[in-house]
Design a protein around this motif. Structure first.
Motif, PDB file in Angstrom:
ATOM      1  N   VAL A 113     -10.542  -1.500   3.640  1.00 43.18           N
ATOM      2  CA  VAL A 113      -9.854  -0.761   2.584  1.00 43.18           C
ATOM      3  C   VAL A 113     -10.793  -0.643   1.391  1.00 43.18           C
ATOM      4  O   VAL A 113     -11.245  -1.653   0.840  1.00 43.18           O
ATOM      5  CB  VAL A 113      -8.538  -1.465   2.199  1.00 43.18           C
ATOM      6  CG1 VAL A 113      -7.871  -0.753   1.030  1.00 43.18           C
ATOM      7  CG2 VAL A 113      -7.598  -1.495   3.392  1.00 43.18           C
TER       8      VAL A 113
ATOM      9  N   THR B  14       7.784  -0.345  -0.579  1.00 42.16           N
ATOM     10  CA  THR B  14       6.768   0.616  -0.146  1.00 42.16           C
ATOM     11  C   THR B  14       7.358   1.536   0.937  1.00 42.16           C
ATOM     12  O   THR B  14       8.404   1.240   1.511  1.00 42.16           O
ATOM     13  CB  THR B  14       5.547  -0.094   0.466  1.00 42.16           C
ATOM     14  OG1 THR B  14       5.936  -0.683   1.716  1.00 42.16           O
ATOM     15  CG2 THR B  14       5.015  -1.174  -0.456  1.00 42.16           C
TER      16      THR B  14
ATOM     17  N   SER C 138      -2.377  -3.507   8.948  1.00 41.86           N
ATOM     18  CA  SER C 138      -0.970  -3.274   8.608  1.00 41.86           C
ATOM     19  C   SER C 138      -0.130  -4.493   8.950  1.00 41.86           C
ATOM     20  O   SER C 138      -0.351  -5.138   9.982  1.00 41.86           O
ATOM     21  CB  SER C 138      -0.431  -2.054   9.369  1.00 41.86           C
ATOM     22  OG  SER C 138      -1.136  -0.896   9.011  1.00 41.86           O
TER      23      SER C 138
ATOM     24  N   PRO D 206      -6.592   3.803  -0.130  1.00 42.27           N
ATOM     25  CA  PRO D 206      -5.159   3.940  -0.375  1.00 42.27           C
ATOM     26  C   PRO D 206      -4.849   4.557  -1.740  1.00 42.27           C
ATOM     27  O   PRO D 206      -5.601   4.381  -2.703  1.00 42.27           O
ATOM     28  CB  PRO D 206      -4.643   2.500  -0.296  1.00 42.27           C
ATOM     29  CG  PRO D 206      -5.820   1.666  -0.651  1.00 42.27           C
ATOM     30  CD  PRO D 206      -7.039   2.408  -0.196  1.00 42.27           C
TER      31      PRO D 206
ATOM     32  N   HIS E  40      -2.579   3.790  -4.165  1.00 37.87           N
ATOM     33  CA  HIS E  40      -1.621   2.804  -4.682  1.00 37.87           C
ATOM     34  C   HIS E  40      -2.267   2.100  -5.870  1.00 37.87           C
ATOM     35  O   HIS E  40      -3.352   1.525  -5.741  1.00 37.87           O
ATOM     36  CB  HIS E  40      -1.253   1.799  -3.593  1.00 37.87           C
ATOM     37  CG  HIS E  40      -0.046   0.975  -3.916  1.00 37.87           C
ATOM     38  ND1 HIS E  40      -0.067  -0.043  -4.840  1.00 37.87           N
ATOM     39  CD2 HIS E  40       1.231   1.024  -3.443  1.00 37.87           C
ATOM     40  CE1 HIS E  40       1.137  -0.588  -4.918  1.00 37.87           C
ATOM     41  NE2 HIS E  40       1.940   0.044  -4.085  1.00 37.87           N
TER      42      HIS E  40
ATOM     43  N   VAL F 217      -3.244  -1.726  -5.472  1.00 39.71           N
ATOM     44  CA  VAL F 217      -4.395  -1.931  -4.583  1.00 39.71           C
ATOM     45  C   VAL F 217      -5.687  -1.519  -5.286  1.00 39.71           C
ATOM     46  O   VAL F 217      -6.704  -2.214  -5.207  1.00 39.71           O
ATOM     47  CB  VAL F 217      -4.238  -1.152  -3.265  1.00 39.71           C
ATOM     48  CG1 VAL F 217      -5.380  -1.491  -2.319  1.00 39.71           C
ATOM     49  CG2 VAL F 217      -2.913  -1.457  -2.613  1.00 39.71           C
TER      50      VAL F 217
ATOM     51  N   THR G 115       0.854  -1.189   0.000  1.00 39.70           N
ATOM     52  CA  THR G 115       0.000   0.000   0.000  1.00 39.70           C
ATOM     53  C   THR G 115       0.892   1.242   0.000  1.00 39.70           C
ATOM     54  O   THR G 115       2.114   1.143  -0.045  1.00 39.70           O
ATOM     55  CB  THR G 115      -0.931   0.048   1.231  1.00 39.70           C
ATOM     56  OG1 THR G 115      -0.189   0.484   2.378  1.00 39.70           O
ATOM     57  CG2 THR G 115      -1.558  -1.310   1.523  1.00 39.70           C
ATOM     58  N   ASP G 116       0.266   2.407   0.088  1.00 37.87           N
ATOM     59  CA  ASP G 116       1.019   3.659   0.134  1.00 37.87           C
ATOM     60  C   ASP G 116       1.613   3.926   1.511  1.00 37.87           C
ATOM     61  O   ASP G 116       2.217   4.975   1.741  1.00 37.87           O
ATOM     62  CB  ASP G 116       0.133   4.840  -0.291  1.00 37.87           C
ATOM     63  CG  ASP G 116      -1.192   4.895   0.446  1.00 37.87           C
ATOM     64  OD1 ASP G 116      -1.507   3.928   1.170  1.00 37.87           O
ATOM     65  OD2 ASP G 116      -1.912   5.887   0.311  1.00 37.87           O
TER      66      ASP G 116
ATOM     67  N   SER H 222      -8.576  -5.556   6.333  1.00 40.33           N
ATOM     68  CA  SER H 222      -7.131  -5.379   6.274  1.00 40.33           C
ATOM     69  C   SER H 222      -6.543  -4.940   7.612  1.00 40.33           C
ATOM     70  O   SER H 222      -7.231  -4.418   8.483  1.00 40.33           O
ATOM     71  CB  SER H 222      -6.807  -4.320   5.205  1.00 40.33           C
ATOM     72  OG  SER H 222      -5.438  -4.278   4.916  1.00 40.33           O
TER      73      SER H 222
ATOM     74  N   THR I 181      -0.275   4.412   8.322  1.00 38.79           N
ATOM     75  CA  THR I 181      -1.208   5.514   8.106  1.00 38.79           C
ATOM     76  C   THR I 181      -1.353   6.374   9.361  1.00 38.79           C
ATOM     77  O   THR I 181      -1.119   5.921  10.482  1.00 38.79           O
ATOM     78  CB  THR I 181      -2.612   4.989   7.744  1.00 38.79           C
ATOM     79  OG1 THR I 181      -3.072   4.141   8.797  1.00 38.79           O
ATOM     80  CG2 THR I 181      -2.604   4.234   6.433  1.00 38.79           C
TER      81      THR I 181
END
Length: 206
Positions: free
Chosen positions: A68, A177, A144, A124, A126, A129, A34-35, A142, A182
């Motif tokens: 997400v 990444t 992390s 996100p 990205h 994704v 992800t970002d 989701s 976040t």
């Protein structure tokens, strides 16, 4: 052993995205970029996937999962957003922010905070994704990918493949990444409260 799919970060191969989505429909657990670092993800209805995420991360049932979302329209089906929150969240999404908001009846009760009935949501920024979410046509449950004893999310797919080869079903590789999680903003009480300072600029909500 986990499948290792090397996906182009800017122009994801449709065949690879289809393989990922097919696996998710078969209740696979994936590690994906992800970002704001790597995350673990599965379909919202995948109870076993949820339990596997908790086990990998060493967390209990009180963990706040994140849904997400592909876009703001999908997010709006899952949480109640008042006018002030609507404008502020639209201004920073897609991006590295997670927002905690009251869930709608669309969210299974087991995913809501037991007392507050809230859930985390994010959109996100990205490409890979977004390609997965477009084809899946539903949000991803989701969390992390921060392993026990670590403080930052994993950033390299090949390292995840080595460490979690028998714990996940697919590792999606799309380049390194960022390592910062976040920024988490709790908006469940009508005003923003910064819960975690991360990749997104928290001063926008201070």
């Amino acid at each position: 052993m986990a499948r290792y799919l090397d996906v182009h970060p800017d122009n994801p191969q449709p065949r690879s995205i289809q393989q990922i989505v097919d696996a998710l429909h078969d209740d696979a657990l994936i590690a994906y970029p992800t970002d704001s670092g790597y995350a673990l993800g599965c379909r919202v209805g995948n109870r076993d996937g949820r339990d596997r995420i908790l086990k990998i991360r060493g967390l209990d049932d009180r963990h706040h999962f994140t849904l997400v979302c592909r876009d703001f329209s999908q997010l709006g089906q899952l949480v109640h957003v008042d006018n002030a929150a609507f404008r502020a969240i639209r201004a920073v999404t897609p991006g590295p922010y997670t927002f905690i908001l009251p869930g709608t009846p669309e969210v299974p009760r087991r995913l809501l905070h037991p007392k507050k009935k809230t859930v985390g949501v994010r959109i996100p920024d990205h490409t890979v994704v977004q390609a997965i979410l477009d084809l899946l046509d539903e949000p991803l449950l989701s969390s992390s990918l921060i392993l026990p004893g670590e403080t930052e999310p994993r950033t390299m797919g090949w390292e995840i493949k080595e460490d979690l080869d028998h714990a996940v079903d697919i590792v999606v590789e799309a380049g390194e990444t960022p390592a910062e999680p976040t920024t988490v903003v709790d908006w469940s009480e009508g005003a923003p409260e910064i819960i975690r300072r991360g990749a997104g600029d928290p001063d926008r909500f201070a």
